[in-house]
Design a protein around this motif. Structure first.
Motif, short mmCIF file in Angstrom:
data_model
loop_
_atom_site.label_atom_id
_atom_site.label_comp_id
_atom_site.label_asym_id
_atom_site.label_seq_id
_atom_site.Cartn_x
_atom_site.Cartn_y
_atom_site.Cartn_z
N ALA A 130 16.44 12.10 84.05
CA ALA A 130 17.25 11.60 85.16
C ALA A 130 17.37 10.08 85.11
CB ALA A 130 16.65 12.05 86.49
N LEU A 131 16.29 9.39 84.68
CA LEU A 131 16.37 7.94 84.51
C LEU A 131 17.38 7.56 83.42
CD1 LEU A 131 12.61 6.88 84.73
CD2 LEU A 131 14.36 6.67 86.49
N LYS A 132 17.41 8.34 82.37
CA LYS A 132 18.40 8.09 81.32
C LYS A 132 19.81 8.25 81.88
CE LYS A 132 20.10 10.01 76.98
NZ LYS A 132 19.96 11.10 75.99
N GLN A 133 20.03 9.29 82.68
CA GLN A 133 21.34 9.49 83.29
C GLN A 133 21.69 8.34 84.22
OE1 GLN A 133 21.71 12.68 86.25
NE2 GLN A 133 23.44 13.49 85.10
N LEU A 134 20.69 7.82 84.97
CA LEU A 134 20.93 6.69 85.87
C LEU A 134 21.32 5.44 85.08
CD1 LEU A 134 20.76 5.29 88.66
CD2 LEU A 134 18.31 4.97 88.23
N MET A 135 20.62 5.16 84.00
CA MET A 135 20.92 3.97 83.21
C MET A 135 22.32 4.05 82.60
SD MET A 135 17.25 3.31 81.30
CE MET A 135 17.82 1.79 80.55
N GLU A 136 22.73 5.23 82.17
CA GLU A 136 24.06 5.36 81.58
C GLU A 136 25.16 5.26 82.63
OE1 GLU A 136 23.90 9.07 79.60
OE2 GLU A 136 22.67 8.36 77.92
N SER A 137 24.92 5.82 83.82
CA SER A 137 25.96 5.79 84.84
C SER A 137 26.10 4.42 85.49
CB SER A 137 25.66 6.85 85.91
OG SER A 137 24.41 6.58 86.54
N GLN A 138 24.99 3.70 85.67
CA GLN A 138 25.02 2.40 86.33
C GLN A 138 25.02 1.23 85.36
OE1 GLN A 138 25.44 2.09 89.58
NE2 GLN A 138 25.28 4.27 89.99
N ALA A 139 24.98 1.51 84.06
CA ALA A 139 24.96 0.46 83.02
C ALA A 139 23.79 -0.51 83.25
CB ALA A 139 26.29 -0.29 83.00
N LEU A 140 22.60 0.03 83.43
CA LEU A 140 21.41 -0.77 83.66
C LEU A 140 20.79 -1.17 82.32
CD1 LEU A 140 19.80 1.30 86.54
CD2 LEU A 140 21.29 -0.69 86.75
N LEU A 141 20.22 -2.37 82.28
CA LEU A 141 19.58 -2.85 81.06
C LEU A 141 18.14 -2.37 80.96
CD1 LEU A 141 20.95 -6.51 81.01
CD2 LEU A 141 21.84 -4.50 79.82
N HIS A 142 17.49 -2.23 82.09
CA HIS A 142 16.10 -1.81 82.10
C HIS A 142 15.84 -0.98 83.35
CE1 HIS A 142 11.77 -1.84 81.54
NE2 HIS A 142 11.63 -2.25 82.79
N CYS A 143 15.06 0.07 83.19
CA CYS A 143 14.76 0.96 84.32
C CYS A 143 13.42 1.62 84.05
CB CYS A 143 15.86 2.01 84.50
SG CYS A 143 15.67 3.05 85.97
N ARG A 144 12.63 1.75 85.09
CA ARG A 144 11.32 2.38 84.96
C ARG A 144 11.06 3.25 86.18
NH1 ARG A 144 7.59 -0.35 88.35
NH2 ARG A 144 5.90 0.81 87.36
N LEU A 145 10.13 4.19 86.01
CA LEU A 145 9.72 5.06 87.11
C LEU A 145 8.73 4.29 87.98
CD1 LEU A 145 9.59 7.80 88.58
CD2 LEU A 145 7.79 8.46 86.99
N TRP A 146 9.14 3.95 89.20
CA TRP A 146 8.25 3.24 90.12
C TRP A 146 7.22 4.19 90.71
CZ3 TRP A 146 6.94 3.51 95.26
CH2 TRP A 146 6.28 2.41 95.80
N GLY A 147 7.62 5.40 91.06
CA GLY A 147 6.68 6.35 91.62
C GLY A 147 7.39 7.42 92.42
N LYS A 148 6.62 8.10 93.24
CA LYS A 148 7.12 9.19 94.07
C LYS A 148 6.51 9.05 95.45
CE LYS A 148 7.72 14.23 94.13
NZ LYS A 148 7.47 15.49 93.40
N VAL A 149 7.37 8.96 96.46
CA VAL A 149 6.94 8.85 97.85
C VAL A 149 7.09 10.22 98.50
CG1 VAL A 149 7.30 7.69 100.05
CG2 VAL A 149 7.65 6.43 97.93
N LEU A 150 6.00 10.77 98.97
CA LEU A 150 6.00 12.11 99.55
C LEU A 150 6.57 12.09 100.95
CD1 LEU A 150 2.43 13.20 98.39
CD2 LEU A 150 4.59 13.41 97.16
N GLY A 151 7.18 13.20 101.35
CA GLY A 151 7.76 13.33 102.67
C GLY A 151 7.51 14.70 103.25
N THR A 152 7.75 14.85 104.54
CA THR A 152 7.53 16.12 105.22
C THR A 152 8.57 17.17 104.82
OG1 THR A 152 8.81 15.30 107.10
CG2 THR A 152 6.43 14.99 107.17
#
Length: 509
Positions: free
Chosen positions: A141-163
């Motif tokens: 999904a990060l790869k898809q995000l970088m291709e769609s938004q033309a990002l130079l660098h992207c990393r997984l920051w984390g996961k925030v849990l919710g109810t």
């Protein structure tokens, strides 16, 4: 003849009553014994089973079962497409290759992606992560995000849990020339309130208030301070990514005073005391800024002070970084440093002076302003690349816990740092490689128990006295009596003055 006729009539009556009894419908189903026996005999005549008397019970069950299946079904009607199937269809696009025409048209090299297997392996050694299967989907999904938004660098920051659902957070670098498209809800509400107040004043010609509120702390520009990076979130890999708005100092200040679980819906209003200026998207962005400022760490020497990330000198310094032994990283907190700016109490990473002019045209006002500016001391926080050993304790709990992933095979182990102030924040380092990740509820450690802020005391009533207490109007008789008393008092005073004058004259003589 009469006896035989009576006997036959009795038989006919008993047969009719028996048939009526057998045709009585059951309370459990609509069938009756007469119809059931009829179907059972027809089944026996059609099939001619061997030893019919031995299997008559099974045949009776079969007849009942066919009747029940025809009219009723115990299975529920399933929907045509379930939520899991819809999600699988959307995630299927992550595993498809682009068309050959698109590959030929794309002459530029694709942006570098992080090594999925390596990062997942080290996170697994540290005892944290999302699992191999989910980690693979997230990085696709990060790869898809970088291709769609033309990002130079992207990393997984984390996961925030919710109810309701959780947020997968991706961190991207800010690109120059990129501006925020939509205004924050706080700015929109303030503009609407001003417009409504102006219309009301014009309509009713109300007197305008001379009260001037304190100036708001200005928001940091994109690419600096708390808005240095851009963040995208999604609830599941394969679903559309949503860009979070930039954060304001007022939102960070309000987020420090409340504790709210996330629901998984960005447009959910945040109901809290004190009130939060925005919805869940702004609250999530404020918590990300706070967590990043407190838990994003790296081995000492990896980043060089005074050099911007992405410069050639910075890249050369990273290449020359030899790394720190894992045993030393696990033993001493001074070998780790913060590489994200600290957020001040003002809600910004850099302090701004909010002093206002008391008098613009008068010399006295300018003098007072200079005195105020001299008295104001800029707020200073810990500098960048401060060691973790200088972090303050809270609630008698050390801010960090260090360990090695394995003491048996130390030559292949990694050093792990776990934040105790932000449960869910981890960092690992091994040689020249390190990574930070957060998997938690997005709340800071608050000690043994959380006690919400106490509401202010109720306002006291204004003290009553003769100056403000309203008196009753006197009657005509009371006014006449008071007038006579005043005249008598005035006459007595004049007599006293005449006597004093006579005494003075006698003394003069």
């Amino acid at each position: 003849m009469d006896a035989k006729q009576d006997r036959s009539e009795q038989i006919m009556q008993s047969a009719a009553s028996l048939k009526a009894f057998m045709m009585t419908s059951s309370t459990r189903c609509d069938s009756n014994l007469y119809d059931h026996l009829t179907r059972l005999l027809m089944k026996v005549m059609d099939e001619h089973p061997q030893n019919a008397v031995d299997v008559i019970e099974d045949l009776s069950h079969d007849v009942k079962r066919t009747l029940f299946e025809d009219k009723q079904s115990t299975l529920r009607d399933l929907p045509q497409t379930t939520a899991a199937e819809l999600l699988a269809e959307q995630q299927h696009l992550l595993f498809t290759q682009p068309a050959e025409e698109e590959q030929e048209d794309d002459l530029m090299e694709p942006p570098p992606l992080p090594n999925v297997s390596e990062i997942g392996f080290y996170l697994e050694q540290a005892g944290v992560g999302l699992g191999r299967e989910e980690m693979q989907r997230v990085f696709l999904a990060l790869k898809q995000l970088m291709e769609s938004q033309a990002l130079l660098h992207c990393r997984l920051w984390g996961k925030v849990l919710g109810t309701g659902s959780s947020y997968i957070v991706a961190e991207a670098e800010y690109r120059e020339g990129e501006e925020e498209e939509e205004k924050s809800s706080e700015e929109v509400t303030e503009e609407e309130e001003r417009e409504a107040e102006a219309e009301e004043n014009e309509m009713y010609r109300l007197p305008q208030s001379t009260y001037k509120p304190l100036p708001a702390v200005p928001k940091e520009d994109l690419g600096t301070g708390a808005n240095k990076c851009v963040y995208y979130v999604c609830t599941e890999p394969g679903l559309p990514w949503v860009k979070l708005p930039s954060v304001s100092p007022a939102q960070i200040t309000a987020a420090r005073q409340i504790r709210k679980f996330f629901t998984g819906r960005l447009d959910t209003p945040v109901v809290s005391y004190p009130p939060f200026p925005g919805n869940e998207a702004q609250y999530l962005r404020a918590q990300i800024a706070r967590i990043s400022a407190g838990t994003q760490v790296s081995p000492q020497g990896f980043f060089q002070a005074g050099k911007e990330e992405g410069d050639e000198e910075e890249e050369a310094a990273r290449d020359s970084f030899e790394g720190i032994p894992v045993s030393k990283l696990a033993e001493s907190l001074s070998t780790w440093v913060h590489h994200v700016q600290h957020v001040l109490q003002q809600g910004r990473c850099t302090w701004v002076n909010l002093a206002v002019k008391t008098g613009e045209d008068s010399e006295e006002g300018e003098a007072e302003e200079k005195e105020e500016l001299d008295e104001l001391e800029p707020e200073v926080g810990p500098p960048l690349y401060t060691p973790l050993s200088e972090d303050a304790e809270m609630f008698n709990v050390p801010p960090w816990t260090s360990k090695m992933s394995s003491t048996l095979t130390s030559q292949h182990a990694v050093a792990v740092q776990r934040s105790n102030l932000w449960p869910g924040a981890y960092a690992y380092a091994c040689g020249k490689k390190f990574e930070n990740i957060y998997v938690g509820w997005g709340l800071k450690y608050s000690g043994k128990g959380y006690s919400p802020a106490v509401p202010p005391l109720p306002q006291k009533e204004y003290p009553s006295g003769p100056e403000i207490t309203e008196a009753l109007d006197p009657s005509l008789e009371e006014e006449q009596v008071l007038k006579e008393a005043l005249e008598e008092q005035r006459a007595a005073q004049e007599e006293m003055e005449d006597i004093d004058d006579e005494d003075d004259e006698e003394e003069d003589d």
